[in-house]
Design a protein around this motif. Structure first.
Motif, mmCIF file in Angstrom:
data_model
loop_
_atom_site.group_PDB
_atom_site.id
_atom_site.type_symbol
_atom_site.label_atom_id
_atom_site.label_comp_id
_atom_site.label_asym_id
_atom_site.label_seq_id
_atom_site.Cartn_x
_atom_site.Cartn_y
_atom_site.Cartn_z
ATOM 1 N N TYR A 236 0.723 -1.294 0.124
ATOM 2 C CA TYR A 236 0.145 0.117 -0.119
ATOM 3 C C TYR A 236 0.920 1.197 -0.126
ATOM 4 C CZ TYR A 236 -3.305 -3.542 1.960
ATOM 5 O OH TYR A 236 -3.949 -4.691 1.945
ATOM 6 N N GLY A 237 1.948 1.135 0.680
ATOM 7 C CA GLY A 237 2.734 2.373 0.758
ATOM 8 C C GLY A 237 3.301 2.751 -0.465
ATOM 9 N N LEU A 238 3.656 1.652 -1.427
ATOM 10 C CA LEU A 238 4.239 1.942 -2.728
ATOM 11 C C LEU A 238 3.494 2.477 -3.818
ATOM 12 C CD1 LEU A 238 6.848 1.639 -4.571
ATOM 13 C CD2 LEU A 238 6.302 -0.852 -5.015
ATOM 14 N N LEU A 239 2.041 1.432 -3.870
ATOM 15 C CA LEU A 239 0.957 1.903 -4.762
ATOM 16 C C LEU A 239 -0.163 2.549 -4.344
ATOM 17 C CD1 LEU A 239 0.624 -1.845 -6.371
ATOM 18 C CD2 LEU A 239 2.016 0.193 -7.302
ATOM 19 N N LEU A 240 -0.632 2.592 -3.141
ATOM 20 C CA LEU A 240 -1.811 3.283 -2.726
ATOM 21 C C LEU A 240 -1.534 4.217 -1.416
ATOM 22 C CD1 LEU A 240 -4.087 0.166 -2.923
ATOM 23 C CD2 LEU A 240 -4.058 1.958 -4.431
ATOM 24 N N PRO A 241 -0.626 5.101 -1.790
ATOM 25 C CA PRO A 241 -0.166 6.022 -0.505
ATOM 26 C C PRO A 241 -1.409 6.607 0.098
ATOM 27 C CG PRO A 241 0.397 7.039 -2.533
ATOM 28 C CD PRO A 241 0.278 5.726 -2.727
ATOM 29 N N ARG A 242 -2.517 7.070 -0.409
ATOM 30 C CA ARG A 242 -3.396 7.658 0.014
ATOM 31 C C ARG A 242 -4.379 6.634 0.971
ATOM 32 N NH1 ARG A 242 -6.391 11.468 -4.708
ATOM 33 N NH2 ARG A 242 -4.847 12.694 -4.930
ATOM 34 N N PHE B 185 -2.871 4.037 2.567
ATOM 35 C CA PHE B 185 -2.016 3.815 3.538
ATOM 36 C C PHE B 185 -2.411 4.956 4.732
ATOM 37 C CE2 PHE B 185 1.861 4.110 6.006
ATOM 38 C CZ PHE B 185 2.277 2.994 5.815
ATOM 39 N N HIS B 186 -2.285 6.290 4.201
ATOM 40 C CA HIS B 186 -2.635 7.215 5.086
ATOM 41 C C HIS B 186 -3.806 7.189 5.852
ATOM 42 C CE1 HIS B 186 -3.409 11.459 6.705
ATOM 43 N NE2 HIS B 186 -2.016 11.608 6.642
ATOM 44 N N ASP B 187 -4.959 6.908 5.121
ATOM 45 C CA ASP B 187 -6.289 6.644 5.577
ATOM 46 C C ASP B 187 -6.185 5.565 6.711
ATOM 47 O OD1 ASP B 187 -7.334 8.721 4.181
ATOM 48 O OD2 ASP B 187 -8.265 7.485 2.789
ATOM 49 N N PHE B 188 -5.476 4.637 6.428
ATOM 50 C CA PHE B 188 -5.640 3.480 7.248
ATOM 51 C C PHE B 188 -4.824 4.127 8.745
ATOM 52 C CE2 PHE B 188 -5.165 0.573 3.675
ATOM 53 C CZ PHE B 188 -6.383 0.412 3.206
ATOM 54 N N MET B 189 -3.728 4.577 8.459
ATOM 55 C CA MET B 189 -2.800 5.102 9.612
ATOM 56 C C MET B 189 -3.681 6.044 10.579
ATOM 57 S SD MET B 189 -0.305 3.208 9.561
ATOM 58 C CE MET B 189 0.880 3.970 10.586
ATOM 59 N N GLU B 190 -4.411 6.766 9.785
ATOM 60 C CA GLU B 190 -5.144 7.926 10.606
ATOM 61 C C GLU B 190 -6.297 7.218 11.186
ATOM 62 O OE1 GLU B 190 -8.280 11.769 9.404
ATOM 63 O OE2 GLU B 190 -6.913 10.808 7.809
ATOM 64 N N LYS C 299 9.399 6.814 4.522
ATOM 65 C CA LYS C 299 8.921 6.848 2.983
ATOM 66 C C LYS C 299 7.967 8.439 2.925
ATOM 67 C CE LYS C 299 8.781 2.015 2.362
ATOM 68 N NZ LYS C 299 7.944 0.788 2.189
ATOM 69 N N GLU C 300 7.716 9.023 3.958
ATOM 70 C CA GLU C 300 7.015 10.260 4.017
ATOM 71 C C GLU C 300 5.630 10.090 3.761
ATOM 72 O OE1 GLU C 300 8.180 13.165 4.815
ATOM 73 O OE2 GLU C 300 10.374 13.023 4.888
ATOM 74 N N LEU C 301 5.118 9.183 4.270
ATOM 75 C CA LEU C 301 3.680 8.782 3.890
ATOM 76 C C LEU C 301 2.833 9.435 4.879
ATOM 77 C CD1 LEU C 301 4.143 4.974 3.174
ATOM 78 C CD2 LEU C 301 3.863 6.822 1.528
ATOM 79 N N ALA C 302 3.113 9.615 6.044
ATOM 80 C CA ALA C 302 2.182 10.210 7.001
ATOM 81 C C ALA C 302 2.864 11.393 8.089
ATOM 82 C CB ALA C 302 1.431 9.437 7.678
ATOM 83 N N PRO C 303 3.454 12.311 7.499
ATOM 84 C CA PRO C 303 4.266 13.069 8.567
ATOM 85 C C PRO C 303 3.343 13.919 9.423
ATOM 86 C CG PRO C 303 4.236 14.214 6.196
ATOM 87 C CD PRO C 303 3.561 12.775 6.158
ATOM 88 N N ASP C 304 2.289 14.147 9.111
ATOM 89 C CA ASP C 304 1.290 14.855 9.988
ATOM 90 C C ASP C 304 0.857 13.902 11.310
ATOM 91 O OD1 ASP C 304 -0.082 13.253 7.892
ATOM 92 O OD2 ASP C 304 -1.949 14.155 8.602
ATOM 93 N N LEU C 305 1.158 12.721 11.141
ATOM 94 C CA LEU C 305 0.592 11.761 12.215
ATOM 95 C C LEU C 305 1.613 11.283 13.257
ATOM 96 C CD1 LEU C 305 -1.919 9.401 10.254
ATOM 97 C CD2 LEU C 305 -2.194 11.727 11.027
ATOM 98 N N LEU C 306 2.838 11.567 12.627
ATOM 99 C CA LEU C 306 4.015 11.012 13.586
ATOM 100 C C LEU C 306 4.252 11.475 14.994
ATOM 101 C CD1 LEU C 306 7.174 11.183 10.969
ATOM 102 C CD2 LEU C 306 5.532 9.450 11.360
ATOM 103 N N GLU C 307 3.934 12.758 15.021
ATOM 104 C CA GLU C 307 3.902 13.335 16.619
ATOM 105 C C GLU C 307 2.958 12.647 17.465
ATOM 106 O OE1 GLU C 307 6.035 15.264 18.141
ATOM 107 O OE2 GLU C 307 7.156 16.395 16.799
#
Length: 685
Positions: A311-317, A319-324, A363-371
């Motif tokens: 997902y991180g390679l092909l579907l980054p959006r 991936f971000h939704d999942f992590m959110e 991979k800079e996939l969710a920088p807004d969620l890291l903190e």
């Protein structure tokens, strides 16, 4: 790729005693909230579909991620023209089981049933060949009729294998032309019997409320069956067409796309969008509706190795939704989730979501969620939970001794997983510029060394006094998860270089891996005390102690390449890929949540994720003549394999955009797009 070539029954010929996938024939949209499937039994069991039985019980609304986890808020829709309690006859070979469509003929009821299923609901179309009116019978544990009219029926269901909230409920709204509606209670379940005055039915569900179910239904009622079906087709094609394959062997191509379908099913959506456009979810932990995304039906120990890197390679959006969504789960229960269905089930060792956060960081996939994630990661690394379902079991020992002792089950796997998570925390801290704090966790990440026994060349459980406990290396359990020391000792993803040093040389390391593969596939039941299905599945494959049937062995063939022995990786991967096919027995073991499917996808394309958080891929051997991958940055990655046939098992040469490449490549380089050419040979050159 043709969607019509994908049969959702692949891998479904499975039993409790032996798995060929333990899959279900799910129809819906990628990562949807509900799936629709045919049930071939009306018994209360997690193994409710057999692809070869010539009879069925009805259409099942399911949220079951695995038979080992169970279902929640499930019910069955049975269609009858006769008043009987029997299972209905059909011809499996004439039926359609596709991601977008179910079609079968009930011979006993003289009904043609067609169904398509979207994110929150779907449509069913009947063709009645009898001269009798048709009825819909809703069956399920704790099904309750709420309201009924001649066009709309609302009911609730409250059943699950496990949940923090005993009152967790799903609401279902039906639209059609209805006659009499009644609720019938039996000793085992409840039935809602609805006379159908029309052959078209629309349904929608909600975990929020009956009002939300009616709103979800309203989005579907104005559409025709054909319009909704085409919408479902488009949802699949959008993702399946990201990879286009041309090959001389169409069976391999079919196997690839079947596995791509499987990789796009989980995790499942667990939030809805209100009529005001707000994203909301029902929190079974807080026991109320909360704002934000949520996803469920995912075990991170199963999926972190393969499908999330995909997902991180092909579907980054996505991936971000999942992590959110997983971050919302973390905030609500206090710890990073381990196995969600619908909430924390506490299965498997380790909090492997840690390493997906590290992968997102590198991979800079969710920088807004890291903190926010880091707060949860640090809590899990430092604070023990009174409930063993949450956090790290044996954490205080791990911090004091540098390992988890035999006082706790799966002690070796826990130690290795905790060390990997500590490394992941270090990566995130470094990404956020907190270098001094990072060093503490990077040092703790070396704790795996404390369980390495040089006398056997494998990891070995220790008691709390620091003594190695004598083990038989083929004993299952006794400190290890779903395997022995052979399958689990090499789970040092964060420091393969350091692991190799423990053996003294790359040659000694590859010699131990060779011994792992070349020895008989023997096992002792060990602390399991009985034969479990994973044991049988390992010995059914001709790869010694390399149990491609289960996740701990997924990366083992690629370790040869990281130790400068790439040809061993190439021959192993090519042979291992033959264990997959597009039949009812299509997998060598449990296809858990897309993890095994994604192993095949990567391996057949010719590169495999080194480890989440590392950001690189290991080259193996490609399976296909020609592949085009549409990257998310609108670039194209083209894979060309020269001399591609069944006897050429080795890579003679590999170039990327005209330049020779070695054994690894970074995600950043792959995302630049271009052409990767691999030339195969009969013997190593």
């Amino acid at each position: 790729m043709h969607l019509t070539d994908i049969d959702t029954r692949v891998g479904s010929k499975s039993r409790y005693e032996f798995s060929h996938g333990n899959t279900l024939p799910l129809t819906g949209v990628p990562f949807g909230m509900n799936y629709l499937a045919v049930a071939t039994t009306d018994q209360d069991t997690s193994w409710w579909f057999d692809p070869e039985l010539p009879y069925f019980a009805g259409l099942h609304i399911t949220h079951q991620p695995s038979p080992w986890i169970g279902d929640f808020q499930a019910f069955t829709m049975r269609f009858k023209t006769r008043d009987d309690r029997e299972l209905d006859d059909y011809r499996p070979q004439d039926a359609i089981f596709r991601p977008d469509l179910i079609q079968l003929t009930s011979l006993s009821q003289q009904l043609l049933i067609r169904a398509t299923n979207d994110r929150f609901g779907g449509k069913i179309q009947l063709t009645n060949f009898s001269n009798r009116p048709s009825k819909l019978i809703i069956e399920g544990k704790k099904v309750q009729l709420i309201s009924a009219s001649d066009q709309e029926v609302i009911f609730s269901s409250n059943n699950f294998a496990g949940s923090e909230d005993p009152h967790f409920t799903m609401y279902t709204a039906l639209h059609g032309k209805f006659g009499a509606v009644k609720l019938v209670t039996t000793t085992e379940l409840k039935k809602i019997i609805i006379v159908l005055n029309d052959e078209n039915l629309t349904y929608a569900t909600s975990f929020i409320s009956q009002e939300q179910a009616k709103f979800n239904l309203s989005q579907l009622t104005l559409m025709s069956f054909s319009d909704l079906h085409q919408q479902v087709v488009a949802a699949w094609e959008e993702k399946l067409n990201l990879i286009r394959i041309s090959d001389h062997d169409q069976n391999k191509v079919k196997t690839f796309y079947t596995n791509l379908y499987r990789s796009l099913l989980f995790p499942t959506q667990f939030y809805e969008v209100t009529s005001e456009g707000q994203e909301v979810h029902y929190s079974t932990t807080e026991k109320k509706v909360l704002p934000g995304k949520m996803y469920t039906n995912v075990g991170f120990w199963d999926v972190y190795r393969t499908n999330f890197p995909l997902y991180g390679l092909l579907l980054p959006r996505d991936f971000h939704d999942f992590m959110e969504g997983f971050l919302n789960s973390t905030k609500e229960n206090g710890y990073l989730p381990r196995w969600l269905s619908p909430d924390e089930r506490g299965m498997m060792p380790g909090t492997m979501l840690d390493v997906l956060v590290a992968d997102a960081a590198v991979k800079e996939l969710a920088p807004d969620l890291l903190e926010d994630y880091l707060e949860g990661m640090l809590k899990g690394a430092e604070s023990s939970s009174k409930d063993s379902k949450y956090g790290r079991e044996g954490l205080e020992e791990y911090k004091k001794l540098g390992y988890v002792s035999t006082n706790y089950p799966e002690s070796v796997n826990k130690t290795l997983d905790y060390a990997y998570s500590d490394w992941a925390i270090g990566q995130v801290l470094q990404k956020l510029g907190r270098e001094l704090e990072a060093q503490k966790y990077l040092k703790r990440a070396l704790n795996y060394r404390n369980l390495f026994n040089p006398e056997i060349g494998l990891m070995n459980p220790k008691d709390d006094q620091g003594n190695f406990v004598p083990i038989n290396t083929t004993d299952w359990g006794n400190g290890f998860t779903e395997g022995s020391s052979w399958q689990n000792s090499f789970n040092v993803f964060q420091d393969v270089v350091g692991l190799i040093k423990l053996y003294g040389s790359k040659a000694a390391f590859t010699a131990q891996l060779t011994k792992l593969v070349n020895q008989p596939a023997l096992y002792q039941v060990g602390s399991y005390g009985q034969v479990i299905h994973e044991m049988r599945e390992m010995i059914a494959q001709p790869y010694g102690q390399l149990a491609i049937s289960n996740q701990p062995s997924f990366h083992l063939p690629y370790l040869f390449a990281l130790a400068d022995a790439p040809h061993q990786t190439e021959i192993l991967v090519k042979q291992l890929c033959t264990s997959f096919n597009a039949t009812f027995a299509g997998y060598p073991g449990d296809e858990d949540n897309g993890s095994m499917a994604s192993w095949y996808l990567f391996s057949s394309l010719g590169f495999y994720p080194s480890a989440p958080g590392v950001g690189t891929y290991i080259f193996g051997i490609p399976s296909f003549d020609y592949v085009e991958i549409a990257l998310p940055n609108e670039k194209t990655l083209t894979l060309i394999t020269e001399n591609n046939n069944e006897v050429n098992n080795y890579v003679a040469k590999r170039t990327f955009n005209g330049n020779k490449v070695e054994q690894t490549i970074s995600q950043q380089d792959l995302l630049k797009g271009g052409t990767l050419i691999t030339s195969l040979s009969l013997l190593p050159e």
